[in-house]
Motif scaffolding. Structure first.
Motif: not given
Lengths: 744, 164
Positions: A98-102, A162-166, A178-187, A202-210
């Motif tokens: 999803l590419d969000v910050a944990w 592109t996306t980064s941290e939500g 923000t995802y929050g601002a477009v989530a309603e439309r996305a839904s 996988p080399k771009n993973y920021t959560i898997i492996g941490r």
């Protein structure tokens, strides 16, 4: 007669000899693709539906992902949490793609809903292999919808975003949202085809492996009510349930009318029950205004039981029957390669050994319990269960209700270890609530738990093996005495014919004889493997010593060239086994250190539940026979990624120590058809003073990631026994380890 | 029987039988569910609470024996400096697997650190061996106790520890 492998049954999730077809196909595809990304998805496509967590201003993109206007992201965790860390780990997979910050992520326990989530259970170390692809793709699909919504809002091509941290970013115009601002439309957008959504390199993973700490741990350390036993319903009564101490016994008479007069007792009644040991069995229910009063009333309970046929069974009797099988040909042949008899007669050395392991219990620390509320034709349950789907089916069947009228709420479980794959306690709670006409919390006491478990079955193995003049293993003959009838094993009492060294010994026979059993058995963490690793890996160690070879090198030589042999899942890969053995040799300093007198190192490996573990134990044995484990080194290969390293290390350490606890402490004794052990004095999990440091390493290989609940456990037991041999020259062939045999 | 109990600094009037173990009074009468039932025989430590500062097994303590002594449970231990340090260390070390025993572990550890600011391995063994962790998170329990005792700065709540 041929033995039938146990086919897949929801009630017997991870003692299956054969995995379900779809699962096998899934793994085969992985092997064919060289362990690369898999496009086969084994869960139903995402269903768009309002998630339970959706609050005002929040938009649900799919069954797993809901995003609020403040950009907080709620992820549903589909499976029951039993301590394996799944509530944190599966959402990590979704959050990654999803590419969000944990820090944005909130996690909710998903409801039981097969249409949305597919099968929901905790067993067989299957969550990782089954969900690695689908969960990441669910996250990627939601990300694609958010990009599409932002692109539409900006009137730019989605491919430029592109996306980064939500946030969705449009680099060339410098815009971001923000995802929050477009989530309603996305839904409102269609859910993309999961097989086609783009996933990260996988080399771009920021959560898997941490390393990501347990999501609910802050609540755990403050004592917040998370567990099944903590659940409360207004107007709830408390229940205890006394079953016949002899498995399968029935109630003849009980003094329920006396009990009803006791303070606080609201009801007491005989439950007729049935004869399925996994369902509602006969017994006496006592319902009171407090659990303590129900328990006190139980002390006055007098029951005349019809104990039934199992009253004639005992551990001593089983041992006697097993011994009688020793000199006979096995009832059933499992495998017959080459000519074992000829090879044994030509061998330079013949080695014979008899191995045995006992019944053992699961004993999760939270006793079995369930809160049930029957209202007319509907029942709601709050259950610490590993297996909510079959639990619902059993309750529906027991009460004669349609499954759609049975609502199961999954709570956190205070341990599982396979015990909560069975749903007997749910059927009991539902029945008692129905008869009592009130919501009821049924809580078993520890003795109920220990004496009405589904035990790891005992087993006996009679070996004869031949070594040639060079110390090479040329013949292997194994007669396994287990439980079952009519050619069918008792649950979890089976043995596969592909266990190493099968396939690597030119002349090899495996056969099995079965004795009838009235004691219920079932999967205990690493079912099958938790016993068979001890037997196979100890006997191979014996053979290495007889051959005058280093035990670790002997196994590496026997593994031979790296290739896939038949076995669970895609098969057993000798190269992966060799990889963990080589690594454990290195990290443990195998053969490099001078050890004190009566101190030794032992090694073992095992392939179980799709994972490869090799372990070295260093143990010192006192002149009094007491064992002190100095240290354990564990090396695992669970594929290309260790998703949550802190949890993986914790799970591997726990699995190793659990195995050592079984070897050192645990035995369930059957006498007159009932269990003798009753609490943690006579049946002990490992305690802190027995817990050696466990150093954990992982080697990563180009294979799909697999689970960790089970694979670390099995090799710990033979590694310990082999260390004891190295320290004392005494071979452990029976569990638990009898320290009296180890005196100097 | 009515009993006036002081639990985590608050008074509670409960009406229960005199022989009711404190465990069940806490869980079912006072509705504090953090103290856990594991064995009912003082063998597992899941029900450990403090009475008058001493770690006791609540399943083996009748409510009638509590008297005027203050009771502290896992829900209140974070109000003490030692308890707060332990809870923080437990999270920093990421001890928890299933978590069912951890309240009892923390309560036993809190009694230990209150009496012994810098326990040795042997001290930890002696204090903690009665608390079963069925998931066997023992090495992290030991590490968290030492971390709490050392007074080290643990960083933010839940800060990731070094990976395996």
């Amino acid at each position: 007669m041929t033995l039938q492998d146990q086919s897949f049954q929801p009630q017997a999730l991870f003692n299956v000899a054969k995995l379900p077809t779809s699962r096998r196909a899934f793994l085969k595809a992985g092997a064919a693709a060289g362990g690369g990304l898999l496009l086969t998805l084994t869960v139903p496509l995402l269903v768009k539906a309002a998630a339970g967590a959706a609050s005002a201003g929040a938009s649900t993109l799919n069954a797993y992902v809901t995003i609020a206007a403040d950009n907080s992201v709620t992820i549903m965790s589909k499976n029951p949490e039993i301590g394996q860390g799944i509530k944190t780990m599966l959402p990590m997979l979704i959050a990654e793609e999803l590419d969000v910050a944990w820090s944005q992520v909130r996690i909710d326990q998903a409801p039981l809903d097969a249409a949305k989530y597919g099968r929901q259970f905790a067993g067989g170390s299957q969550a990782t292999p089954l969900n690695w692809e689908p969960c990441r793709r669910a996250g990627a699909a939601a990300r694609q919808m958010l990009i599409a919504a932002a692109a539409a809002q900006w009137n730019v091509p989605a491919s430029e975003c592109t996306t980064s941290e939500g946030r969705v970013l449009h680099q060339s115009s410098g815009r971001s949202v923000t995802y929050g601002a477009v989530a309603e439309r996305a839904s409102t957008l269609p859910v993309p085809d999961l097989a086609k959504v783009a996933v990260k390199d996988p080399k771009n993973y920021t959560i898997i492996g941490r390393s990501t700490p347990g999501y609910d741990s802050p609540k755990v350390v403050k004592g917040e009510p998370l567990f099944g036993i903590d659940h409360e319903v207004p107007g709830m009564l408390y229940a205890v349930f006394q079953k016949c101490p002899v498995f399968g016994g029935k109630v003849v008479t009980a003094n329920v009318n006396d009990l009803k007069k006791m303070t606080g007792v609201r009801d007491a009644f005989v439950v007729e029950g049935g004869s399925d040991l996994h369902g509602l069995m006969p017994g006496v229910a006592i319902v009171a205004d407090s659990w303590w009063r129900a328990s006190k009333a139980r002390e006055k309970l007098e029951v005349t039981w019809d104990e039934g046929a199992t009253a004639a069974q005992s551990s001593a009797g089983f041992a006697k029957q097993a011994a009688a099988f020793r000199g006979q040909a096995p009832q059933n042949s499992l495998r017959n390669d080459g000519d074992v008899a000829a090879a044994l007669s030509s061998a330079a050395q013949v080695v014979e050994a008899d191995y045995h392991y006992p019944f053992i219990a699961h004993a999760p620390l939270e006793p079995m319990n369930c809160t049930a509320h029957v209202e007319g034709v509907k029942v709601t349950l709050w259950a610490p269960t590993q297996n909510p789907g079959p639990g619902r089916t059993l309750v529906a069947k027991t009460l004669g209700l349609d499954e759609s009228k049975v609502i199961v709420n999954m709570t956190r479980c205070g341990g599982g270890f396979g015990r909560r794959l069975d749903s007997d306690f749910m059927a009991e709670a539902a029945w008692i609530s129905k008869v009592a006409g009130a919501p009821v919390k049924l809580v078993w006491n520890r003795t109920d738990d220990m004496q009405h478990d589904f035990y790891r079955p005992a087993g006996w193995h009679f070996f004869k093996a031949g070594l040639d003049a060079d110390g090479k293993l040329i013949a292997w003959q194994q007669h396994f005495v287990s439980f079952g009838k009519n050619g069918n094993y008792a649950r979890s009492a089976n043995m596969e014919s592909t266990i190493f060294p099968a396939g690597r010994v030119p002349n090899l026979s495996m056969g099995v004889s079965l004795m009838p059993l009235g004691v219920p058995t079932g999967p205990l963490r690493a079912p099958g493997s938790n016993a068979l690793a001890f037997v196979f890996q100890s006997f191979i160690d014996e053979l290495a010593h007889k051959a005058g070879k280093d035990p670790l090198q002997f196994q590496i030589d026997l593994l031979g060239k790296p290739e896939m042999l038949p076995g669970r899942g895609a098969g057993f890969h000798t190269g992966r086994a060799r990889g963990v053995m080589e690594k454990v040799r290195e990290v443990s300093g195998w053969g490099q250190r001078k050890l004190p007198e009566r101190t030794g190192m032992g090694v073992a490996f095992y392939y179980s539940h799709l994972g490869y573990f090799a372990e070295v134990v260093e143990a010192a044995v006192g002149n009094d026979g007491q064992i002190k484990i100095n240290k354990v080194w564990a090396v695992g290969d669970v594929g290309s990624h260790v998703i949550n390293p802190t949890a993986a290390e914790n799970m591997a350490q726990g699995g190793v120590l659990d195995g050592l606890g079984e070897a050192l402490n645990q035995k369930i004794t059957i006498d007159k058809g009932r269990v003798v052990e009753a609490n943690f004095d006579s049946f002990q999990p490992l305690r802190l003073t027995q817990a050696a440091p466990v150093e954990v390493h992982f080697v990563t290989t180009d294979n799909p990631p697999t689970g960790l609940g089970e694979p670390p456990l099995p090799p710990a037991i033979p590694a310990l026994c082999n260390a004891i041999f190295a320290a004392t020259g005494k071979r452990i062939r029976s569990l638990p380890i009898d320290t009296a045999l180890l005196k100097a | 029987m009515h009993y006036a109990l002081t639990i985590n600094g608050k008074s509670h009037d409960v009406d229960v039988d005199a022989d009711t173990p404190l465990l069940w009074v806490l869980r079912d009468a006072v509705k504090l569910k953090g103290t856990k039932f594991g064995c009912g025989a003082g063998l597992c430590g899941a029900c450990t609470v403090h009475i008058g500062g001493q770690a006791v097994r609540a399943c083996q303590t009748a409510v009638s024996d509590v008297g005027n002594h203050a009771v502290t449970t896992i829900e209140g231990i974070g109000e003490t400096a030692v308890g707060a340090r332990l809870q923080k260390a437990w999270l920093a070390v990421d001890v928890v697997q299933c978590g069912y025993c951890q309240a009892g572990q923390i309560m036993t550890a809190a009694a230990l650190l209150t009496q012994n600011k810098s326990p040795s391995d042997a001290d930890i063994d002696a204090a903690m061996d009665g608390n079963i962790c069925r998931c066997a998170t023992y090495s992290r329990i030991r590490q968290a106790i030492k971390q709490a005792a050392s007074g080290a700065d643990f960083g933010a709540n839940g800060q990731p520890r070094k990976g395996a």
